[in-house]
Enzyme design. Sequence first.
Site, PDB file in Angstrom:
ATOM      1  N   GLU A 280      77.312  31.414  29.085  1.00 27.88           N
ATOM      2  CA  GLU A 280      77.303  30.141  29.493  1.00 27.88           C
ATOM      3  C   GLU A 280      75.768  29.536  29.360  1.00 27.88           C
ATOM      4  O   GLU A 280      75.175  28.829  30.170  1.00 27.88           O
ATOM      5  CB  GLU A 280      77.388  30.334  31.321  1.00 27.88           C
ATOM      6  CG  GLU A 280      79.007  30.739  31.465  1.00 27.88           C
ATOM      7  CD  GLU A 280      78.980  30.663  32.917  1.00 27.88           C
ATOM      8  OE1 GLU A 280      78.222  31.012  33.626  1.00 27.88           O
ATOM      9  OE2 GLU A 280      80.520  30.434  33.251  1.00 27.88           O
ATOM     10  N   ASP A 353      86.939  35.260  35.525  1.00 30.07           N
ATOM     11  CA  ASP A 353      85.813  34.943  36.518  1.00 30.07           C
ATOM     12  C   ASP A 353      86.095  34.975  38.037  1.00 30.07           C
ATOM     13  O   ASP A 353      86.171  33.933  38.393  1.00 30.07           O
ATOM     14  CB  ASP A 353      85.432  33.760  36.060  1.00 30.07           C
ATOM     15  CG  ASP A 353      84.097  33.116  36.802  1.00 30.07           C
ATOM     16  OD1 ASP A 353      83.589  34.167  37.456  1.00 30.07           O
ATOM     17  OD2 ASP A 353      83.752  32.267  36.748  1.00 30.07           O
ATOM     18  N   GLU A 381      83.297  32.091  46.242  1.00 35.15           N
ATOM     19  CA  GLU A 381      83.091  30.888  45.250  1.00 35.15           C
ATOM     20  C   GLU A 381      84.506  30.322  45.203  1.00 35.15           C
ATOM     21  O   GLU A 381      84.732  29.221  45.001  1.00 35.15           O
ATOM     22  CB  GLU A 381      82.653  31.171  43.977  1.00 35.15           C
ATOM     23  CG  GLU A 381      82.642  30.121  42.902  1.00 35.15           C
ATOM     24  CD  GLU A 381      81.916  30.654  41.414  1.00 35.15           C
ATOM     25  OE1 GLU A 381      81.450  31.582  41.099  1.00 35.15           O
ATOM     26  OE2 GLU A 381      82.053  29.600  40.603  1.00 35.15           O
ATOM     27  N   TRP A 512      86.642  24.864  30.384  1.00 33.09           N
ATOM     28  CA  TRP A 512      86.263  24.399  31.538  1.00 33.09           C
ATOM     29  C   TRP A 512      87.205  23.671  32.275  1.00 33.09           C
ATOM     30  O   TRP A 512      86.950  22.955  33.218  1.00 33.09           O
ATOM     31  CB  TRP A 512      84.762  23.936  31.378  1.00 33.09           C
ATOM     32  CG  TRP A 512      83.747  24.996  31.129  1.00 33.09           C
ATOM     33  CD1 TRP A 512      83.958  26.375  31.195  1.00 33.09           C
ATOM     34  CD2 TRP A 512      82.474  24.704  30.675  1.00 33.09           C
ATOM     35  NE1 TRP A 512      82.713  26.936  30.842  1.00 33.09           N
ATOM     36  CE2 TRP A 512      81.965  26.135  30.774  1.00 33.09           C
ATOM     37  CE3 TRP A 512      81.447  23.825  30.649  1.00 33.09           C
ATOM     38  CZ2 TRP A 512      80.583  26.392  30.185  1.00 33.09           C
ATOM     39  CZ3 TRP A 512      80.339  23.828  30.171  1.00 33.09           C
ATOM     40  CH2 TRP A 512      79.751  25.130  30.039  1.00 33.09           C
TER      41      TRP A 512
HETATM   42  C1  GCU Z   1      80.705  31.678  37.354  1.00 31.42           C
HETATM   43  C2  GCU Z   1      79.931  30.902  38.202  1.00 31.42           C
HETATM   44  C3  GCU Z   1      78.708  30.539  37.704  1.00 31.42           C
HETATM   45  C4  GCU Z   1      77.877  31.915  37.268  1.00 31.42           C
HETATM   46  C5  GCU Z   1      78.809  32.738  36.623  1.00 31.42           C
HETATM   47  C6  GCU Z   1      78.165  34.245  36.411  1.00 31.42           C
HETATM   48  O1  GCU Z   1      80.991  31.189  36.221  1.00 31.42           O
HETATM   49  O2  GCU Z   1      80.740  29.644  38.502  1.00 31.42           O
HETATM   50  O3  GCU Z   1      77.985  29.956  38.603  1.00 31.42           O
HETATM   51  O4  GCU Z   1      76.624  31.604  36.907  1.00 31.42           O
HETATM   52  O5  GCU Z   1      79.784  32.953  37.150  1.00 31.42           O
HETATM   53  O6  GCU Z   1      78.746  35.100  36.709  1.00 31.42           O
HETATM   54  O7  GCU Z   1      77.192  34.213  35.623  1.00 31.42           O
END
Ligand code: GCU
Length: 677
Positions: A280, A353, A381, A512
Amino acid sequence: MMKLYKRVAIATLLVLQAGILFAEDGHQLWLRMPLAANIVKIVVDSPQIDETSPKYQPIAIAREELELYVNSNVEIHLAVDAAAPADDGFSITKNGNSIFIKSASAQGLLYGTYHLIRLQTIGKTLKNGQSIVEKPTSSLRLLNHWDNLNGTIERGFAGRSIFWSNKGDIIDQNETLLIEYARANASIGINGTVLNNVNASPQMLTSERIDQTKRIAKILDPYGIKVYLSVNFASPRALGDVSTADPLDPDVIRWWQNKVKEIYDAIPNFGGFLVKANSEGEPGPQDFGRTHVDGANMLADALKPYGGIVMWRAFVYAANSPDRACQAYEEFMPFDGKFRDNVILQVKNGPVDFQPREPIHPLFYSMKHTKVMPEFQITQEYLGESVHSVFLAPMWKELTDVFKMTEGVAGVSNIGDSQNWCGSDMAQANWYAFGRLAWNQNLTSQEIADEWIKQTFTTNKKFVDPVKKVMLGSHEACVKYMMPMGIHHIFAGGHHYGPEPWYAPRGLRADWTPPYYHKADEFGMGFDRTTNGSNNVSQYPEPLASQYNDIRRCPEKYLLWFHHVGWTQKLTCGETLWNRLCHIYDEGVREAESFYTTWQKMAPYIDAERYEQLRIRYERQAKDAWWWRDACLLYFQTFSKLPFPKDCPPARHDLETLKKYHLAIDNYTAAPIDQLP
Ligand code: GCU
């Protein structure tokens, strides 16, 4: 330090004894034991022990806790004994009027102490001659805080960070809170904490922040909580005089060695690093043409002389991949056996996730020569934030039933500075359940719920039984009204509270957006991960691979995860996909409504404050369940073009309105949904 508790506890008792109504704010968590009416005699049987020395601080704490809370005319003997259970384990034996707690370490005695107090609180007193032996499943039982240095919390729904703030130093201000935090964690066996977000700021490694970490570590240490830090892989370049962060560059290696030395000089029992690399947008070794092994091993070598570890996350996925669920396995399996022995691969429970339900991550079955620890998400989340009451133990058990968490386990914390720590009193159960499962993964969800309710609310059966039933059904219900049958990631863009299966702004990365995952079309819906599709099934061992690949044998709960199924296709249950989907969404709504009905009958048994705080939430959850059902079914109906089955009530909302409003919430108050149509 413990004097503080004595004062707090005694003040509470005086208020209660005076019959003054005491406003419940949930701050005491599951540690609401009344002060003992008597004073028990504590004998430390190991003469070599100096309770004032730092090494034996846990014994001093244990003594104080026992004196305050053991409500019985017994004599309690504590002994550090090399022949007693090691590795944080302990034994408790009742013999006549004496109870013996033994462990190979002082820390084990503290765990034994909390266990004894827990048994007393839930009404399980030891019989004469009875002996209990406990040894934790996992050696690392860690919380991961996604706290940013400016005090915000990524995916946090309970206020701001208790550790960090931009405005000056909150550590002094929060000292009492941090002691309470350490005590709560120790009481359920948690022994480590990663203090900052995995999306780590390089600033975490400045001398100023290391000094703050040292002060936090000092407060947590007596309770057996080690501190760890998330590190940004590009820190040497971002902070240092090094022009690169290439893990094979000698200057970079030296930079990390010096940094690690600086940390250990400040914090001799520092635990190690957690790293999110090449994920990410976070930097990582691949930015320099190197591999995960190069990156992880370089850090591991720097930490090794001090006994530190690297937890290297496997949460990786690139844009434009045909199947995100395949990526971590593809990237990491070739490296099995190549990591240093102080590297642990930290793997989310599912391959995408933290979705309401995912199949187990294939790496748990396949990585045989690498240390692996699961990462669970305690913060909700994707499960209704701090509004929906969803008890997560049954979800985590899906993994712990097949994978032994010997090395360790991490849980993304749901803790913030809100008065009740987690934003909702029910969310505290997930912090508790995480600790208890990390300690003993064989505990059942029923056992955990039972002991949590009794400690947190009351032992009255009229409350315990119905609330336990609600808790145990809550995860399945949430899956049903949000994403049944293997549907995943159909959340709103921007936040992950409400449904937006239609969300797909032009130009946004496909993975996404929900359509990438549900793949609804005129024919049907679901992600084809069979051997004819992305072939994700082949990452599983037999017989699972064949079972998941076969539409008739694939468990219904994973059907649309692994298969693209026709709307009118008959399933093994006898119904068509469309009708089954409608019925399951409907069941979810009915279950969420029944939770609210049950809760409304609970008012007589607990304090008005926590009752009302949760009543608002259960009401909101039931309304949201309708919102989820209507949004998903009406949207999928634009593809299926089929009517709801006769026994399914019509939608309460229309699709246009659902699309217009973004179903979000004010996390702290769970504002009523009534303003919405
Ligand atoms: C999810 C989450 C992110 C977080 C990521 C991770 O995608 O939405 O906010 O940073 O997990 O676990 O690194």
